[in-house]
Design a protein around this motif. Structure first.
Motif, PDB file in Angstrom:
ATOM      1  N   ILE A  10       0.717  -1.335  -0.075  1.00  0.00           N
ATOM      2  CA  ILE A  10       0.043  -0.179  -0.053  1.00  0.00           C
ATOM      3  C   ILE A  10       0.897   1.280   0.009  1.00  0.00           C
ATOM      4  N   LEU A  11       1.987   1.277   0.787  1.00  0.00           N
ATOM      5  CA  LEU A  11       2.935   2.429   0.945  1.00  0.00           C
ATOM      6  C   LEU A  11       3.495   2.677  -0.368  1.00  0.00           C
ATOM      7  N   SER A  12       3.807   1.652  -1.093  1.00  0.00           N
ATOM      8  CA  SER A  12       4.442   1.737  -2.326  1.00  0.00           C
ATOM      9  C   SER A  12       3.616   2.368  -3.395  1.00  0.00           C
ATOM     10  N   ALA A  13       2.524   1.626  -3.434  1.00  0.00           N
ATOM     11  CA  ALA A  13       1.362   2.342  -4.266  1.00  0.00           C
ATOM     12  C   ALA A  13       1.124   3.895  -4.121  1.00  0.00           C
ATOM     13  N   ALA A  14       1.198   4.010  -2.753  1.00  0.00           N
ATOM     14  CA  ALA A  14       0.565   5.596  -2.396  1.00  0.00           C
ATOM     15  C   ALA A  14       1.862   6.567  -2.784  1.00  0.00           C
ATOM     16  N   LEU A  15       2.916   6.226  -3.017  1.00  0.00           N
ATOM     17  CA  LEU A  15       4.304   7.334  -3.339  1.00  0.00           C
ATOM     18  C   LEU A  15       3.929   8.013  -4.728  1.00  0.00           C
ATOM     19  N   GLY A  16       3.180   7.271  -5.636  1.00  0.00           N
ATOM     20  CA  GLY A  16       3.094   8.011  -6.754  1.00  0.00           C
ATOM     21  C   GLY A  16       1.644   8.839  -6.812  1.00  0.00           C
ATOM     22  N   HIS A  17       1.186   8.942  -5.769  1.00  0.00           N
ATOM     23  CA  HIS A  17       0.059   9.701  -5.760  1.00  0.00           C
ATOM     24  C   HIS A  17       0.281  11.056  -4.808  1.00  0.00           C
ATOM     25  N   VAL A  18       1.169  10.739  -3.920  1.00  0.00           N
ATOM     26  CA  VAL A  18       1.458  11.691  -2.832  1.00  0.00           C
ATOM     27  C   VAL A  18       1.965  13.283  -3.463  1.00  0.00           C
ATOM     28  N   PRO A  19       2.516  13.147  -4.590  1.00  0.00           N
ATOM     29  CA  PRO A  19       2.923  14.556  -5.244  1.00  0.00           C
ATOM     30  C   PRO A  19       1.757  15.429  -5.494  1.00  0.00           C
ATOM     31  N   PHE A  20       0.721  14.581  -5.911  1.00  0.00           N
ATOM     32  CA  PHE A  20      -0.372  15.442  -6.383  1.00  0.00           C
ATOM     33  C   PHE A  20      -1.475  15.479  -5.421  1.00  0.00           C
ATOM     34  N   GLU A  21      -1.722  14.400  -4.546  1.00  0.00           N
ATOM     35  CA  GLU A  21      -2.683  14.501  -3.694  1.00  0.00           C
ATOM     36  C   GLU A  21      -2.329  14.552  -1.938  1.00  0.00           C
ATOM     37  N   GLY A  22      -0.815  14.766  -2.086  1.00  0.00           N
ATOM     38  CA  GLY A  22      -0.580  14.737  -0.640  1.00  0.00           C
ATOM     39  C   GLY A  22      -0.621  13.589   0.160  1.00  0.00           C
ATOM     40  N   TRP A  23      -0.265  13.617   1.397  1.00  0.00           N
ATOM     41  CA  TRP A  23      -0.659  12.605   2.461  1.00  0.00           C
ATOM     42  C   TRP A  23      -1.960  12.572   2.940  1.00  0.00           C
ATOM     43  N   SER A  24      -2.975  12.064   2.085  1.00  0.00           N
ATOM     44  CA  SER A  24      -4.387  12.205   2.163  1.00  0.00           C
ATOM     45  C   SER A  24      -5.231  10.976   2.262  1.00  0.00           C
ATOM     46  N   ALA A  25      -6.593  11.212   2.666  1.00  0.00           N
ATOM     47  CA  ALA A  25      -7.334  10.088   2.450  1.00  0.00           C
ATOM     48  C   ALA A  25      -7.485   9.658   0.955  1.00  0.00           C
ATOM     49  N   ILE A  26      -7.387  10.505   0.045  1.00  0.00           N
ATOM     50  CA  ILE A  26      -7.509  10.274  -1.456  1.00  0.00           C
ATOM     51  C   ILE A  26      -6.339   9.386  -1.986  1.00  0.00           C
ATOM     52  N   LEU A  99       7.826  14.170  -1.800  1.00  0.00           N
ATOM     53  CA  LEU A  99       7.124  13.425  -0.852  1.00  0.00           C
ATOM     54  C   LEU A  99       7.642  13.923   0.589  1.00  0.00           C
ATOM     55  N   VAL A 100       8.820  14.536   0.958  1.00  0.00           N
ATOM     56  CA  VAL A 100       8.967  14.998   1.960  1.00  0.00           C
ATOM     57  C   VAL A 100       8.333  16.528   2.329  1.00  0.00           C
ATOM     58  N   ARG A 101       8.319  17.210   1.144  1.00  0.00           N
ATOM     59  CA  ARG A 101       7.739  18.522   1.244  1.00  0.00           C
ATOM     60  C   ARG A 101       6.311  18.369   1.740  1.00  0.00           C
ATOM     61  N   ARG A 102       5.729  17.291   1.041  1.00  0.00           N
ATOM     62  CA  ARG A 102       4.460  17.043   1.251  1.00  0.00           C
ATOM     63  C   ARG A 102       4.146  16.645   3.012  1.00  0.00           C
ATOM     64  N   GLY A 103       5.021  15.784   3.180  1.00  0.00           N
ATOM     65  CA  GLY A 103       4.860  15.296   4.774  1.00  0.00           C
ATOM     66  C   GLY A 103       5.375  16.629   5.463  1.00  0.00           C
ATOM     67  N   THR A 104       6.067  17.321   5.271  1.00  0.00           N
ATOM     68  CA  THR A 104       6.446  18.560   5.947  1.00  0.00           C
ATOM     69  C   THR A 104       5.206  19.400   6.118  1.00  0.00           C
ATOM     70  N   THR A 105       4.443  19.558   5.326  1.00  0.00           N
ATOM     71  CA  THR A 105       3.335  20.373   5.169  1.00  0.00           C
ATOM     72  C   THR A 105       2.247  19.816   6.003  1.00  0.00           C
ATOM     73  N   PHE A 106       2.173  18.423   5.923  1.00  0.00           N
ATOM     74  CA  PHE A 106       1.126  17.464   6.569  1.00  0.00           C
ATOM     75  C   PHE A 106       1.487  17.587   8.037  1.00  0.00           C
ATOM     76  N   PHE A 107       2.618  17.558   8.587  1.00  0.00           N
ATOM     77  CA  PHE A 107       2.877  17.455   9.810  1.00  0.00           C
ATOM     78  C   PHE A 107       2.918  18.910  10.609  1.00  0.00           C
ATOM     79  N   SER A 108       2.854  19.876   9.729  1.00  0.00           N
ATOM     80  CA  SER A 108       2.712  21.255  10.194  1.00  0.00           C
ATOM     81  C   SER A 108       1.516  21.468  10.864  1.00  0.00           C
ATOM     82  N   LEU A 109       0.562  20.794  10.213  1.00  0.00           N
ATOM     83  CA  LEU A 109      -0.901  21.171  10.790  1.00  0.00           C
ATOM     84  C   LEU A 109      -1.037  20.911  12.122  1.00  0.00           C
ATOM     85  N   PRO A 110      -1.743  21.692  12.857  1.00  0.00           N
ATOM     86  CA  PRO A 110      -1.861  21.329  14.377  1.00  0.00           C
ATOM     87  C   PRO A 110      -2.439  20.206  14.655  1.00  0.00           C
TER      88      PRO A 110
END
Length: 231
Positions: A10-26, A99-110
């Motif tokens: 699942i994680l490997s499949a997610a990596l192609g989507h993260v740059p466009f949808e972020g670390w999200s439910a989508i 992938l890291v940039r999206r993660g940094t944004t994600f984890f910056s949320l309160p």
């Protein structure tokens, strides 16, 4: 060839989507569909959804770093250079910056800041353990807190660095570690001071011990035991 672990699939499949949808439910939904893992099992593996997915990616990077450090011969390096090498290796293994940039944004949320803190602390702990740290007192905490600060700052610099081979990032990392070494030198001189040795103001930290089991954040405080006869 062994069948891939469903969580890794699942994680490997997610990596192609993260740059466009972020670390999200989508992203998680798309990854589950592409991986072929049963939806019920997938939600059991990632019960908190996107948070667990992002943390799995971060922990995969930590595990890869530890594996590579175990293979490397670091004996000829100064200890400060071993730390710099570990941090640099961790970033290089991250691969796609987005992938890291999206993660940094994600984890910056309160709502996700605590998990972000755990992720950075976990990386610092993994580095210290891989380099053979055996501290079991307040130094266990100060080492990880200091390295967490260095690592977090370096990640942010690295994300904005477009210099060839990220040379500016590695120079930045060296400067941050040099700052830490100056602090450690000052601490050593303070501890060696005759007056400080006599007064021992640091005795209030004598009961602090590292967690008995590995954890994401600092463990606890244990009251000092009274000395036994003959000690």
């Amino acid at each position: 060839m062994d069948e891939q672990d469903p969580k890794d699939s699942i994680l490997s499949a997610a990596l192609g989507h993260v740059p466009f949808e972020g670390w999200s439910a989508i992203t998680l939904k798309a990854a589950i569909a592409e991986s072929g893992v049963a939806e019920g099992l997938a939600h059991a593996l990632f019960p908190r959804g996107a948070v667990d997915l992002a943390m799995a990616y971060h922990r995969r990077g930590d595990a890869q770093m530890v594996e590579e450090l175990a293979k490397a011969d670091l004996s000829a390096m100064r200890f400060r250079d071993r730390i710099a090498h570990a941090v640099r290796l961790r970033l290089e293994l991250a691969g796609d910056k987005e992938l890291v940039r999206r993660g940094t944004t994600f984890f910056s949320l309160p709502t996700h800041a605590v998990e972000g803190t755990k992720a950075i602390w976990g990386t610092a702990d993994a580095i210290w353990r891989a380099l053979g740290d055996t501290s079991d007192d307040v130094n266990w905490y100060t080492k990880r807190a200091t390295l967490s600060g260095v690592y977090g700052a370096t990640v942010l610099f690295w994300l904005g660095d477009d210099s060839p081979g990220h040379e500016n990032t590695w120079d930045f990392l060296d400067r941050r570690i040099e700052d830490v070494m100056r602090i450690e030198t000052a601490k050593a001189k303070f501890r060696d001071n005759a007056f400080v040795k006599a007064v021992n103001p640091l005795r209030i930290f004598a009961g602090i011990r590292s967690p008995r089991k590995p954890s994401d954040l600092p463990g606890g405080f244990h009251s000092p035991q009274p000395p036994t006869d003959g000690m």
